[in-house]
Design a protein around this motif. Structure first.
Motif, PDB file in Angstrom:
ATOM      1  N   LYS A  80     -31.003  15.504 -20.208  1.00  0.00           N
ATOM      2  CA  LYS A  80     -32.266  14.856 -19.843  1.00  0.00           C
ATOM      3  C   LYS A  80     -33.431  15.608 -20.463  1.00  0.00           C
ATOM      4  CE  LYS A  80     -30.565  13.256 -15.394  1.00  0.00           C
ATOM      5  NZ  LYS A  80     -30.728  13.318 -13.944  1.00  0.00           N
ATOM      6  N   VAL A  81     -33.306  16.943 -20.509  1.00  0.00           N
ATOM      7  CA  VAL A  81     -34.350  17.814 -21.051  1.00  0.00           C
ATOM      8  C   VAL A  81     -33.696  18.871 -21.948  1.00  0.00           C
ATOM      9  CG1 VAL A  81     -35.936  17.469 -19.104  1.00  0.00           C
ATOM     10  CG2 VAL A  81     -34.250  19.304 -19.016  1.00  0.00           C
ATOM     11  N   HIS A  82     -34.503  19.534 -22.765  1.00  0.00           N
ATOM     12  CA  HIS A  82     -33.978  20.532 -23.714  1.00  0.00           C
ATOM     13  C   HIS A  82     -33.129  21.598 -23.026  1.00  0.00           C
ATOM     14  CE1 HIS A  82     -36.329  18.587 -26.703  1.00  0.00           C
ATOM     15  NE2 HIS A  82     -37.478  19.211 -26.481  1.00  0.00           N
ATOM     16  N   SER A  83     -33.516  22.021 -21.842  1.00  0.00           N
ATOM     17  CA  SER A  83     -32.785  23.102 -21.166  1.00  0.00           C
ATOM     18  C   SER A  83     -31.363  22.683 -20.757  1.00  0.00           C
ATOM     19  CB  SER A  83     -33.564  23.603 -19.946  1.00  0.00           C
ATOM     20  OG  SER A  83     -33.756  22.559 -19.018  1.00  0.00           O
ATOM     21  N   TYR A 107     -35.324  -2.596 -22.724  1.00  0.00           N
ATOM     22  CA  TYR A 107     -34.419  -3.104 -21.699  1.00  0.00           C
ATOM     23  C   TYR A 107     -35.191  -3.981 -20.716  1.00  0.00           C
ATOM     24  CZ  TYR A 107     -30.897   0.066 -23.484  1.00  0.00           C
ATOM     25  OH  TYR A 107     -30.004   0.708 -24.302  1.00  0.00           O
ATOM     26  N   GLN A 108     -34.640  -5.176 -20.412  1.00  0.00           N
ATOM     27  CA  GLN A 108     -35.326  -6.136 -19.544  1.00  0.00           C
ATOM     28  C   GLN A 108     -35.294  -5.726 -18.078  1.00  0.00           C
ATOM     29  OE1 GLN A 108     -32.665  -8.652 -21.379  1.00  0.00           O
ATOM     30  NE2 GLN A 108     -34.178  -9.931 -22.402  1.00  0.00           N
ATOM     31  N   LEU A 109     -34.205  -5.124 -17.647  1.00  0.00           N
ATOM     32  CA  LEU A 109     -34.054  -4.648 -16.270  1.00  0.00           C
ATOM     33  C   LEU A 109     -33.538  -3.213 -16.308  1.00  0.00           C
ATOM     34  CD1 LEU A 109     -32.412  -7.819 -14.654  1.00  0.00           C
ATOM     35  CD2 LEU A 109     -34.783  -7.106 -14.496  1.00  0.00           C
ATOM     36  N   ASN A 110     -33.521  -2.543 -15.179  1.00  0.00           N
ATOM     37  CA  ASN A 110     -33.024  -1.168 -15.117  1.00  0.00           C
ATOM     38  C   ASN A 110     -31.613  -1.111 -15.700  1.00  0.00           C
ATOM     39  OD1 ASN A 110     -35.389  -0.840 -13.725  1.00  0.00           O
ATOM     40  ND2 ASN A 110     -34.450  -0.185 -11.815  1.00  0.00           N
ATOM     41  N   HIS A 111     -31.355  -0.091 -16.524  1.00  0.00           N
ATOM     42  CA  HIS A 111     -30.113  -0.046 -17.303  1.00  0.00           C
ATOM     43  C   HIS A 111     -29.605   1.393 -17.392  1.00  0.00           C
ATOM     44  CE1 HIS A 111     -27.365  -1.408 -20.453  1.00  0.00           C
ATOM     45  NE2 HIS A 111     -27.744  -0.391 -21.192  1.00  0.00           N
ATOM     46  N   CYS A 112     -28.298   1.599 -17.221  1.00  0.00           N
ATOM     47  CA  CYS A 112     -27.685   2.923 -17.362  1.00  0.00           C
ATOM     48  C   CYS A 112     -27.351   3.178 -18.833  1.00  0.00           C
ATOM     49  CB  CYS A 112     -26.402   3.014 -16.543  1.00  0.00           C
ATOM     50  SG  CYS A 112     -26.639   2.911 -14.763  1.00  0.00           S
ATOM     51  N   PRO A 116     -19.716   6.964 -17.279  1.00  0.00           N
ATOM     52  CA  PRO A 116     -19.321   8.306 -16.879  1.00  0.00           C
ATOM     53  C   PRO A 116     -20.450   9.000 -16.124  1.00  0.00           C
ATOM     54  CG  PRO A 116     -19.955   8.301 -19.182  1.00  0.00           C
ATOM     55  CD  PRO A 116     -20.044   6.879 -18.700  1.00  0.00           C
ATOM     56  N   ASP A 117     -20.168  10.197 -15.645  1.00  0.00           N
ATOM     57  CA  ASP A 117     -21.144  10.931 -14.837  1.00  0.00           C
ATOM     58  C   ASP A 117     -22.430  11.264 -15.595  1.00  0.00           C
ATOM     59  OD1 ASP A 117     -19.516  10.897 -12.641  1.00  0.00           O
ATOM     60  OD2 ASP A 117     -18.574  12.807 -13.129  1.00  0.00           O
ATOM     61  N   ASN A 118     -22.347  11.363 -16.894  1.00  0.00           N
ATOM     62  CA  ASN A 118     -23.510  11.790 -17.667  1.00  0.00           C
ATOM     63  C   ASN A 118     -24.315  10.596 -18.196  1.00  0.00           C
ATOM     64  OD1 ASN A 118     -21.438  11.082 -19.331  1.00  0.00           O
ATOM     65  ND2 ASN A 118     -21.477  12.911 -20.571  1.00  0.00           N
ATOM     66  N   GLN A 119     -24.912   9.849 -17.272  1.00  0.00           N
ATOM     67  CA  GLN A 119     -25.782   8.734 -17.614  1.00  0.00           C
ATOM     68  C   GLN A 119     -27.110   8.880 -16.874  1.00  0.00           C
ATOM     69  OE1 GLN A 119     -23.846   5.012 -16.734  1.00  0.00           O
ATOM     70  NE2 GLN A 119     -22.675   5.067 -18.615  1.00  0.00           N
ATOM     71  N   ILE A 120     -28.126   8.179 -17.389  1.00  0.00           N
ATOM     72  CA  ILE A 120     -29.417   8.120 -16.707  1.00  0.00           C
ATOM     73  C   ILE A 120     -29.819   6.664 -16.537  1.00  0.00           C
ATOM     74  CG2 ILE A 120     -30.234  10.379 -17.476  1.00  0.00           C
ATOM     75  CD1 ILE A 120     -31.948   8.903 -19.594  1.00  0.00           C
ATOM     76  N   CYS A 121     -30.704   6.420 -15.600  1.00  0.00           N
ATOM     77  CA  CYS A 121     -31.221   5.084 -15.323  1.00  0.00           C
ATOM     78  C   CYS A 121     -32.524   4.895 -16.095  1.00  0.00           C
ATOM     79  CB  CYS A 121     -31.455   4.925 -13.823  1.00  0.00           C
ATOM     80  SG  CYS A 121     -32.016   3.268 -13.357  1.00  0.00           S
ATOM     81  N   VAL A 122     -32.515   3.967 -17.043  1.00  0.00           N
ATOM     82  CA  VAL A 122     -33.715   3.648 -17.818  1.00  0.00           C
ATOM     83  C   VAL A 122     -34.423   2.489 -17.115  1.00  0.00           C
ATOM     84  CG1 VAL A 122     -34.582   2.821 -20.039  1.00  0.00           C
ATOM     85  CG2 VAL A 122     -32.634   4.391 -19.972  1.00  0.00           C
ATOM     86  N   ASP A 145     -30.894   7.701 -11.267  1.00  0.00           N
ATOM     87  CA  ASP A 145     -29.796   8.261 -12.057  1.00  0.00           C
ATOM     88  C   ASP A 145     -28.495   8.326 -11.269  1.00  0.00           C
ATOM     89  OD1 ASP A 145     -31.641   8.568 -14.072  1.00  0.00           O
ATOM     90  OD2 ASP A 145     -31.801  10.749 -13.871  1.00  0.00           O
ATOM     91  N   GLU A 146     -28.579   8.532  -9.960  1.00  0.00           N
ATOM     92  CA  GLU A 146     -27.389   8.642  -9.121  1.00  0.00           C
ATOM     93  C   GLU A 146     -26.573   7.338  -9.093  1.00  0.00           C
ATOM     94  OE1 GLU A 146     -30.527   9.777  -8.001  1.00  0.00           O
ATOM     95  OE2 GLU A 146     -29.900  11.756  -8.719  1.00  0.00           O
TER      96      GLU A 146
END
Length: 137
Positions: free
Chosen positions: A65-68, A54-59, A41-47, A35-36
């Protein structure tokens, strides 16, 4: 793949939207390993590759990320959103949905509008009734 940068590969990309179908080859590289690595923008995750088509790792855009992580309203839940225009890789983001959002389902909206999450450029959090604009329509 020999035409692509080192560590990248040539993949078939099928853009399927209402009104057009454009299959083409594209050089695709891993965008991230954690994710880093997803900083704009700052609010992305690495899938990871293979997840949600997605064929390769993708932002992807993911203000939660979670309910909290959903603290801007009551009973916030973090849910995946699937692009209603796309028909191949439809998972496009994770967003917060709250009891207090103007809509919970499309039935809460006027004719022609859908209950959609905020867009990347929005400063609002939560779902609202919006028109859906698909390329090629």
């Amino acid at each position: 793949s020999a035409d692509c940068d080192e560590g990248c590969g040539c993949y078939l990309v099928e853009e399927l939207y209402p009104g057009y179908y454009i299959p083409h080859n594209e050089c695709i590289c891993n965008e991230c390993s954690s994710d880093e690595d997803c900083s704009v923008p700052d609010n992305q995750i690495c899938v990871p590759a293979g997840v949600w088509g997605y064929q390769l790792n993708h932002c992807i855009f993911a203000p939660c990320k979670v309910h909290s992580d959903c603290v801007e309203g009551s009973s916030g839940i973090c849910i995946p959103y699937y692009d209603r225009c796309a028909t191949v890789t439809t998972f496009s983001q994770k967003t917060c949905k709250y009891e207090s959002d103007p809509c919970q389902t499309d039935d809460d909206c006027d004719t022609g509008d859908l209950c959609l999450p905020p867009q990347v450029w929005d400063s609002t959090d939560g779902y609202s009734c919006q028109p859906l604009y698909c390329p090629g329509k």
